[in-house]
Design an enzyme around this catalytic site. Structure first.
Site, PDB file in Angstrom:
ATOM      1  N   HIS A  41       0.835  -1.197   0.000  1.00 21.68           N
ATOM      2  CA  HIS A  41       0.000   0.000   0.000  1.00 21.68           C
ATOM      3  C   HIS A  41       0.874   1.252   0.000  1.00 21.68           C
ATOM      4  CE1 HIS A  41      -3.923  -1.897   1.767  1.00 21.68           C
ATOM      5  NE2 HIS A  41      -3.481  -2.528   0.697  1.00 21.68           N
ATOM      6  N   GLU A 110      -6.560  -0.084  -5.449  1.00 24.28           N
ATOM      7  CA  GLU A 110      -7.518   0.733  -4.708  1.00 24.28           C
ATOM      8  C   GLU A 110      -7.138   2.194  -4.865  1.00 24.28           C
ATOM      9  OE1 GLU A 110      -9.204  -0.470  -1.047  1.00 24.28           O
ATOM     10  OE2 GLU A 110      -7.991  -2.286  -0.954  1.00 24.28           O
TER      11      GLU A 110
END
Length: 336
Positions: A41, A110
């Site tokens: 991430h 995402e």
């Protein structure tokens, strides 16, 4: 990698700094876990206490400190922040350095991780197409020399990954819907998904979609590793087991509640507004090791053969010791 049942440890990159997390990975190997997977991430789920170490250098550091454990991403997005050729180069290098121990887990991404870098976030159709094209290019770069690739989103001209392992690094595709799951069955070495959702999603949608993808490609079930990321909170204190899930409240938000949220501060605000019962709904929260075994057995019965355990608490060494002592022996006895 698909012949036997494996039990792994999820290194919580969003919760711990890179050095601390590397120590936990070493402890996981010492405790007898078979694998360690880390998310890649750019930003964490929450601002306060959040972390987001880069997965690629972290895997190299942990590989150098361990001897046998499988190391991989769950997942990395190879189609926005990274050019897929750079991913092929990086994981080719890792595969040469730690042969047979590296997995490239990929997903469609995402917005939390991509939009802050100035990327205009596309719809799911384009994200899926980018993912598919990325995997095709990576596989071609690992299998051929002088690759000229003319895709819709990516291009190479006489590109070569010079340092790559004799056996390509396995690619796992992460999915929570049927399209990407079918793609995993058609072209990947593994399929990744997460626990804590309605059983019908797995039994009636994902497992059949994987079988459909395998069938279309003329493959059989054993050709693809099936990895379930198990969200478990295990402690001898039930109140602590419940409270530990609070850090991960964002996982309980619905897709509609998270859509368009690219700021960890706002994501944290939304998550902290949830009652603890809803936060804990994504987790197996129990002080009873037999309950954890029973719940894991439900996923084994669905055909998952690689369970990676993600614990939410701040004391990860405690979790590793408890799970290795109380749960893993029962699971290993169960699967023979």
């Amino acid at each position: 990698m698909t012949g036997q049942v494996r039990f792994g440890y999820k290194a919580s990159a969003e919760q711990f700094g890179p050095a601390q997390l590397a120590d936990y990975a070493v402890l996981a190997e010492q405790a007898g876990f078979d694998s360690v997977f880390i998310s890649d991430h750019f930003q964490p789920w929450r601002h306060d206490g959040g972390h987001s170490p880069a997965a690629i250098p972290w895997l190299g550091a942990v590989g150098a400190r361990t001897e046998r454990i499988i190391l991989g991403t769950s997942v990395l997005t190879p189609s926005f922040r990274y050019h897929p050729a750079v991913v092929a180069q990086a994981f080719g290098t890792l595969g040469v350095m730690f042969p047979g121990r590296i997995v490239l887990g990929v997903g469609s991404g995402e917005s939390l991780n991509e939009v802050p870098l100035g990327i205009e976030w596309p719809d799911m159709k384009e994200r899926f197409a980018r993912l598919k094209e990325s995997v095709q290019l990576i596989q071609q770069l690992w299998g051929e020399d002088r690759v000229t690739f003319e895709g819709t989103y990516f291009r190479t001209e006489n590109a070569t990954v010079y340092d790559r392992p004799e056996t390509p690094v396995p690619i796992y595709i992460g999915a929570s819907g049927p399209a990407a799951t079918r793609l995993a069955g058609r072209m990947a070495d593994g399929f990744i998904t997460t626990s804590g959702k309605p059983r019908t999603l797995y039994a009636d949608t994902l497992v059949p979609a994987l079988a459909e993808g395998l069938d279309k490609a003329g493959r059989v079930a054993g050709d693809v590793d099936t990895l379930m990321e198990m969200k478990v909170s295990f402690d001898d204190d039930p109140d602590r087991a419940l409270a530990d899930t609070r850090f991960w409240g964002a996982l309980a938000l619905t897709p509609e509640e998270k859509t368009g949220v690219e700021d960890p501060i706002e994501m944290q605000r939304l998550a902290d507004a949830l009652p603890i019962e809803r936060v804990a709904s994504r987790w197996i929260v129990s002080t009873d090791p037999e309950e954890h075994v029973r719940r894991a057995q439900e996923y084994l019965a669905l055909g998952f053969r690689h369970l990676v355990f993600h614990a939410p608490g701040p004391d990860q060494p405690r979790f590793l010791e408890l799970y290795a002592t109380e749960v893993l022996p029962r699971l290993r006895a169960l699967v023979g």
